[in-house]
Each structure stands twice: as structure tokens, then as C-alpha cells.
Design a protein around this motif. Sequence first.
Motif, PDB file in Angstrom:
ATOM      1  N   ALA A  70       0.835  -1.205   0.000  1.00  7.60           N
ATOM      2  CA  ALA A  70       0.000   0.000   0.000  1.00  7.60           C
ATOM      3  C   ALA A  70       0.871   1.257   0.000  1.00  7.60           C
ATOM      4  O   ALA A  70       0.592   2.218  -0.728  1.00  7.60           O
ATOM      5  CB  ALA A  70      -0.928  -0.004   1.209  1.00  7.60           C
ATOM      6  N   TYR A  71       1.926   1.242   0.823  1.00  5.17           N
ATOM      7  CA  TYR A  71       2.814   2.398   0.907  1.00  5.17           C
ATOM      8  C   TYR A  71       3.539   2.619  -0.421  1.00  5.17           C
ATOM      9  O   TYR A  71       3.622   3.746  -0.921  1.00  5.17           O
ATOM     10  CB  TYR A  71       3.827   2.177   2.032  1.00  5.17           C
ATOM     11  CG  TYR A  71       4.862   3.267   2.157  1.00  5.17           C
ATOM     12  CD1 TYR A  71       4.534   4.527   2.652  1.00  5.17           C
ATOM     13  CD2 TYR A  71       6.185   3.029   1.785  1.00  5.17           C
ATOM     14  CE1 TYR A  71       5.496   5.523   2.768  1.00  5.17           C
ATOM     15  CE2 TYR A  71       7.156   4.011   1.898  1.00  5.17           C
ATOM     16  CZ  TYR A  71       6.801   5.257   2.395  1.00  5.17           C
ATOM     17  OH  TYR A  71       7.751   6.238   2.504  1.00  5.17           O
ATOM     18  N   ARG A  72       4.039   1.533  -0.995  1.00  2.99           N
ATOM     19  CA  ARG A  72       4.773   1.652  -2.260  1.00  2.99           C
ATOM     20  C   ARG A  72       3.852   2.163  -3.372  1.00  2.99           C
ATOM     21  O   ARG A  72       4.267   2.996  -4.189  1.00  2.99           O
ATOM     22  CB  ARG A  72       5.369   0.298  -2.641  1.00  2.99           C
ATOM     23  CG  ARG A  72       6.270   0.334  -3.866  1.00  2.99           C
ATOM     24  CD  ARG A  72       7.040  -0.967  -4.034  1.00  2.99           C
ATOM     25  NE  ARG A  72       6.164  -2.114  -4.166  1.00  2.99           N
ATOM     26  CZ  ARG A  72       5.993  -3.041  -3.242  1.00  2.99           C
ATOM     27  NH1 ARG A  72       6.651  -2.950  -2.086  1.00  2.99           N
ATOM     28  NH2 ARG A  72       5.191  -4.065  -3.442  1.00  2.99           N
ATOM     29  N   GLN A  73       2.610   1.677  -3.415  1.00  2.35           N
ATOM     30  CA  GLN A  73       1.668   2.126  -4.431  1.00  2.35           C
ATOM     31  C   GLN A  73       1.365   3.617  -4.286  1.00  2.35           C
ATOM     32  O   GLN A  73       1.243   4.340  -5.285  1.00  2.35           O
ATOM     33  CB  GLN A  73       0.370   1.323  -4.348  1.00  2.35           C
ATOM     34  CG  GLN A  73       0.493  -0.112  -4.829  1.00  2.35           C
ATOM     35  CD  GLN A  73       0.819  -0.197  -6.306  1.00  2.35           C
ATOM     36  OE1 GLN A  73       1.974  -0.389  -6.697  1.00  2.35           O
ATOM     37  NE2 GLN A  73      -0.194  -0.047  -7.147  1.00  2.35           N
ATOM     38  N   ALA A  74       1.228   4.079  -3.047  1.00  4.03           N
ATOM     39  CA  ALA A  74       0.942   5.499  -2.810  1.00  4.03           C
ATOM     40  C   ALA A  74       2.120   6.368  -3.243  1.00  4.03           C
ATOM     41  O   ALA A  74       1.941   7.436  -3.839  1.00  4.03           O
ATOM     42  CB  ALA A  74       0.615   5.735  -1.340  1.00  4.03           C
ATOM     43  N   ILE A  75       3.338   5.916  -2.935  1.00  2.00           N
ATOM     44  CA  ILE A  75       4.534   6.659  -3.348  1.00  2.00           C
ATOM     45  C   ILE A  75       4.644   6.714  -4.863  1.00  2.00           C
ATOM     46  O   ILE A  75       4.902   7.773  -5.465  1.00  2.00           O
ATOM     47  CB  ILE A  75       5.806   6.010  -2.748  1.00  2.00           C
ATOM     48  CG1 ILE A  75       5.850   6.206  -1.219  1.00  2.00           C
ATOM     49  CG2 ILE A  75       7.065   6.573  -3.410  1.00  2.00           C
ATOM     50  CD1 ILE A  75       6.113   7.626  -0.790  1.00  2.00           C
ATOM     51  N   ARG A  76       4.427   5.571  -5.520  1.00  5.25           N
ATOM     52  CA  ARG A  76       4.510   5.520  -6.981  1.00  5.25           C
ATOM     53  C   ARG A  76       3.464   6.437  -7.624  1.00  5.25           C
ATOM     54  O   ARG A  76       3.768   7.181  -8.562  1.00  5.25           O
ATOM     55  CB  ARG A  76       4.317   4.078  -7.460  1.00  5.25           C
ATOM     56  CG  ARG A  76       5.545   3.205  -7.312  1.00  5.25           C
ATOM     57  CD  ARG A  76       5.211   1.736  -7.491  1.00  5.25           C
ATOM     58  NE  ARG A  76       4.547   1.457  -8.751  1.00  5.25           N
ATOM     59  CZ  ARG A  76       5.178   1.266  -9.923  1.00  5.25           C
ATOM     60  NH1 ARG A  76       6.495   1.347  -9.966  1.00  5.25           N
ATOM     61  NH2 ARG A  76       4.513   1.003 -11.019  1.00  5.25           N
ATOM     62  N   ALA A  77       2.231   6.383  -7.124  1.00  5.22           N
ATOM     63  CA  ALA A  77       1.160   7.209  -7.697  1.00  5.22           C
ATOM     64  C   ALA A  77       1.488   8.686  -7.561  1.00  5.22           C
ATOM     65  O   ALA A  77       1.230   9.486  -8.473  1.00  5.22           O
ATOM     66  CB  ALA A  77      -0.169   6.888  -7.023  1.00  5.22           C
ATOM     67  N   LYS A  78       2.077   9.065  -6.425  1.00  4.82           N
ATOM     68  CA  LYS A  78       2.428  10.468  -6.222  1.00  4.82           C
ATOM     69  C   LYS A  78       3.533  10.895  -7.191  1.00  4.82           C
ATOM     70  O   LYS A  78       3.495  12.011  -7.737  1.00  4.82           O
ATOM     71  CB  LYS A  78       2.881  10.685  -4.774  1.00  4.82           C
ATOM     72  CG  LYS A  78       2.985  12.149  -4.399  1.00  4.82           C
ATOM     73  CD  LYS A  78       1.634  12.833  -4.474  1.00  4.82           C
ATOM     74  CE  LYS A  78       1.738  14.312  -4.165  1.00  4.82           C
ATOM     75  NZ  LYS A  78       0.455  15.002  -4.355  1.00  4.82           N
ATOM     76  N   ALA A  79       4.500  10.022  -7.419  1.00  5.31           N
ATOM     77  CA  ALA A  79       5.570  10.337  -8.370  1.00  5.31           C
ATOM     78  C   ALA A  79       5.024  10.422  -9.791  1.00  5.31           C
ATOM     79  O   ALA A  79       5.416  11.302 -10.565  1.00  5.31           O
ATOM     80  CB  ALA A  79       6.674   9.288  -8.280  1.00  5.31           C
ATOM     81  N   PHE A  80       4.111   9.504 -10.145  1.00  2.19           N
ATOM     82  CA  PHE A  80       3.493   9.571 -11.474  1.00  2.19           C
ATOM     83  C   PHE A  80       2.761  10.892 -11.648  1.00  2.19           C
ATOM     84  O   PHE A  80       2.817  11.526 -12.714  1.00  2.19           O
ATOM     85  CB  PHE A  80       2.501   8.422 -11.669  1.00  2.19           C
ATOM     86  CG  PHE A  80       3.111   7.039 -11.637  1.00  2.19           C
ATOM     87  CD1 PHE A  80       4.460   6.844 -11.860  1.00  2.19           C
ATOM     88  CD2 PHE A  80       2.312   5.934 -11.379  1.00  2.19           C
ATOM     89  CE1 PHE A  80       5.016   5.570 -11.825  1.00  2.19           C
ATOM     90  CE2 PHE A  80       2.852   4.657 -11.348  1.00  2.19           C
ATOM     91  CZ  PHE A  80       4.205   4.477 -11.561  1.00  2.19           C
ATOM     92  N   ASP A  81       2.030  11.302 -10.608  1.00  4.65           N
ATOM     93  CA  ASP A  81       1.294  12.568 -10.640  1.00  4.65           C
ATOM     94  C   ASP A  81       2.231  13.749 -10.897  1.00  4.65           C
ATOM     95  O   ASP A  81       1.934  14.639 -11.685  1.00  4.65           O
ATOM     96  CB  ASP A  81       0.589  12.793  -9.295  1.00  4.65           C
ATOM     97  CG  ASP A  81      -0.914  12.620  -9.392  1.00  4.65           C
ATOM     98  OD1 ASP A  81      -1.397  12.209 -10.461  1.00  4.65           O
ATOM     99  OD2 ASP A  81      -1.604  12.890  -8.401  1.00  4.65           O
ATOM    100  N   ALA A  82       3.361  13.746 -10.200  1.00  4.46           N
ATOM    101  CA  ALA A  82       4.279  14.877 -10.298  1.00  4.46           C
ATOM    102  C   ALA A  82       4.942  14.967 -11.663  1.00  4.46           C
ATOM    103  O   ALA A  82       5.240  16.060 -12.147  1.00  4.46           O
ATOM    104  CB  ALA A  82       5.350  14.769  -9.206  1.00  4.46           C
ATOM    105  N   LEU A  83       5.156  13.815 -12.294  1.00  2.00           N
ATOM    106  CA  LEU A  83       5.955  13.788 -13.527  1.00  2.00           C
ATOM    107  C   LEU A  83       5.141  13.569 -14.797  1.00  2.00           C
ATOM    108  O   LEU A  83       5.706  13.604 -15.891  1.00  2.00           O
ATOM    109  CB  LEU A  83       7.020  12.693 -13.427  1.00  2.00           C
ATOM    110  CG  LEU A  83       8.064  12.881 -12.325  1.00  2.00           C
ATOM    111  CD1 LEU A  83       8.997  11.674 -12.265  1.00  2.00           C
ATOM    112  CD2 LEU A  83       8.865  14.159 -12.550  1.00  2.00           C
ATOM    113  N   ARG A  84       3.846  13.365 -14.691  1.00  2.00           N
ATOM    114  CA  ARG A  84       3.099  13.037 -15.906  1.00  2.00           C
ATOM    115  C   ARG A  84       3.114  14.190 -16.910  1.00  2.00           C
ATOM    116  O   ARG A  84       2.933  13.976 -18.103  1.00  2.00           O
ATOM    117  CB  ARG A  84       1.654  12.663 -15.574  1.00  2.00           C
ATOM    118  CG  ARG A  84       0.745  13.828 -15.192  1.00  2.00           C
ATOM    119  CD  ARG A  84      -0.696  13.384 -15.247  1.00  2.00           C
ATOM    120  NE  ARG A  84      -1.615  14.442 -14.878  1.00  2.00           N
ATOM    121  CZ  ARG A  84      -2.934  14.346 -15.016  1.00  2.00           C
ATOM    122  NH1 ARG A  84      -3.456  13.247 -15.497  1.00  2.00           N
ATOM    123  NH2 ARG A  84      -3.717  15.341 -14.658  1.00  2.00           N
ATOM    124  N   GLY A  85       3.336  15.414 -16.445  1.00  2.00           N
ATOM    125  CA  GLY A  85       3.410  16.542 -17.364  1.00  2.00           C
ATOM    126  C   GLY A  85       4.532  16.420 -18.371  1.00  2.00           C
ATOM    127  O   GLY A  85       4.512  17.078 -19.417  1.00  2.00           O
TER     128      GLY A  85
END
Length: 424
Positions: A70-85
Motif C-alpha cells: 500500500a505504501y509503495r503504491q501510494a509513493i509511486r502514484a504520487k511520483a506519477f502525478d508529479a511527472l506526468r506533465g
Amino acid sequence: EQSTRYIAYDSRLDGRYRYYRDPAVAESALGARFVGDMDRMFDTYAELLPIQQNWFAEQHPKAKGDSDFAYRQAIRAKAFDALRGLLPAAAMSNVGIYGTGQAYEALLIRMRSHPLPEAREYADLMLTELRKVIPSFLTRVDLPDRGGANAEYLAANRWNMENLAEKLFEDHEAAASPRERELDAATSVRLIDFDPDGEDKLVAAMLYPYTSVSETRVRARVERMSVDDKLDVVRAYVGDRSANRRHRPGRAFEAISYRFDVLSDYGAFRDLQRHRMLTIEWQDLTPSHGYTMPGAVAAAGGQARYDASMERSASLYRALTEPLPAQASYAVALAYRVRYMMQMNAREAMHLIELRTGPQGHPEYRRVAQEMHRLIADEAGHRVVAEVMRFADHANYEEGALERLAAERKAESRRTRRATPRSR
């Protein structure tokens, strides 16, 4: 559609990054440059992704009781959010469509009239597959005197409007005031049309099904009511929504509507574009309105590479504009802003605003939805409508917060319950 917020784009499939290679671009003098620049944009995304994940992990150490998954998924999703631009508009994802035969006929005719070759190609691919299951619904799509004539009509209208608009607004940049340029330089939401008498019409629409008189008489009665009496009607109609956002009142909220002019990054536009009840029109995607960059990217040390990737995107767009104008937008990164119009009734506004201001939402479209809610209350003066949207969330979550973690915890709990054998 697969979301760039939750899917990683850092790996190659069969040696290629996942972006569309338009045949006309590939065969042009710019073909090699297109592939090279696109690969560099994806390389930047891939290089910054582990750096961004490590930065978020340092800011938010794993709490006791959280599973590694759960923690790893949350970290990954946040990084995807920050870099998807960083991802270009050409980035590919899977998308599924479900519709009626009539809807597919209209969709395919519009796609066959589209200036982008990819859209026309997919229209033919979809038509082939659909004719295997609903052939009788699609007999007119490619008949020259039916669907063909309709597609030509749409294409001709688009060409006429593009040429007319170019003549009318050829000097609009030079004529823009400093204030207009300032507003165009940042994410903005403007309420450009609403009904000043909307709340009276709303109350009348609420009462109408429960009377035996004409709507004209219902409206006349509402106009004589006090503010408190009108509020009593609204409260009775809406009921108690405090426990569940999905408890939504009925169609009376379709009696009034709002029209917004929005400037946001293209990624946020794609998220907001998905809503089904509203009307949305958008302008071409170009680098002309600038781009957004999350503060977390700069804090993690990625600003220089992010900025360089944005410049590479803009430069490739400019090179493609003259020889291949329809395909030039493939080069534009999702962080670049696009202007679009959204018109919706109050019922859809409630759904969109409450959903898109939630803590798990992307910061860019959260700002758009929050501003829509504020404008409905303050500029339109429809405070009763705004009050009904009680799940609108105006909290200013820190950009580094792991908004996705709560959802991952719930998902983990559900998985655990399903995996636990039940006693008989």
C-alpha cells in the motif's frame, strides 16, 4: 482509459517507448528528429521517476501498520502525478468504449471527418470490428451519399471556421492588454455565463412535479416566497447528504447552468474531459500558454531537466507546425496549458466539483473545480446551490502529501478480508 496518474511510462515495450508514431511524420524529413526528441522526453521521465519516488519516501516515511504494498503504491502514484506533465500528447494508453449503435454511427462519422489521420484510421478499424456484431446499425457510415456526405459537411465547416477565425483574430496577440496576458500566463477559471434568476428557477423546478399547476404559476408563487421558505424547499428536496457523496438530488438541478472558460494544463483537461453530462469545447493544444511544474519536482532537484524537456517539446512542435500542422500537437507535453470551455447544469456541476476536489485528485484539476465552486457561490450569487455541494473540498493539501495512501489502505483491507477464510 488507462490513467497516466497510475501507470508508469518509464519502460520500453519491444524496444520502444509507448508513443504514437504517425506515418506521415515518420516518413517526413523530421521523422528521425521526432523519434529522437520523443525518446529524450521519455528518458527524462524515466530518469526522474526513481528520484521523485525517493524524495516522496523521505518526506513521508512508512507509518506503522501500513503494508509495504500500500505504501509503495501510494509513493509511486504520487511520483506519477508529479511527472506526468513530461509525457507528450502522443503517449499511448488503452481505452475502452461502450455505446449504442446510434452513438457509434455518429462517433464514426465525426472521426472520419477529423483532420488527424490517426482518428480516421481508428474509425475504419472500429467500423470493421463493429460490423462483426452490429452490421445493420452501421450501413450508412461509409455510404458516399449518407455518412460520406455527412463527414464532408463536417470537414468543410471546420475548414471554413478555421479560415474565418484566422482572419478575425490574426492580430489578437498584438492587441492583448497586459492584464489579458497576465491572466493567460497561469491556470485560470472564469464564469462567463449564468442565470441571475437561477435559484428561483431551481426552487420552481423542485416544486413543479408535486403540484397540479403550470410551471408559470409555480414560478410566480416562488417569486413571492421569502428566502427562508425557499431554503425550506431546497432542504426538503436535497435531504440529508451528510453521510454519502453519492446521495444526489434529482433533475431539478438541471434547470440552471453555468459556462466556464478554463485554462489549465493538458493533463487536467483530459481528466475533466471525461465527464459525460456537460458540454465541452477545446482549442488546439500548443505550447503558447506555457506549462505547469509541480513544486515537488523542483524540491527533488528535477527542475532543470524538466524545463529542458519542456523546451524540447516546444521546439519539436514549432518544427512540425508548418509541414504537418494536424500532427504537431503530438509533440506537446501534458504540462502545457490548453484553453477550453465547459458548460454544465447544476446537477453535473455538483458531481464534477465534489468528485474532482477530493483529496486524491490531481492538484491542477482540484484548483479548477475549487474555483468553479467559488464562482458559483460568489460571482453567480447562487449560494444555495454551492451550499448543497457539501462534499466540495477546499482544503489546501500540501503538494507532497500522499493523498492516495488512504485509498490504498482501504484496498489493502478489502484484499485482506477476501483472503481470510470464513468460519462456518
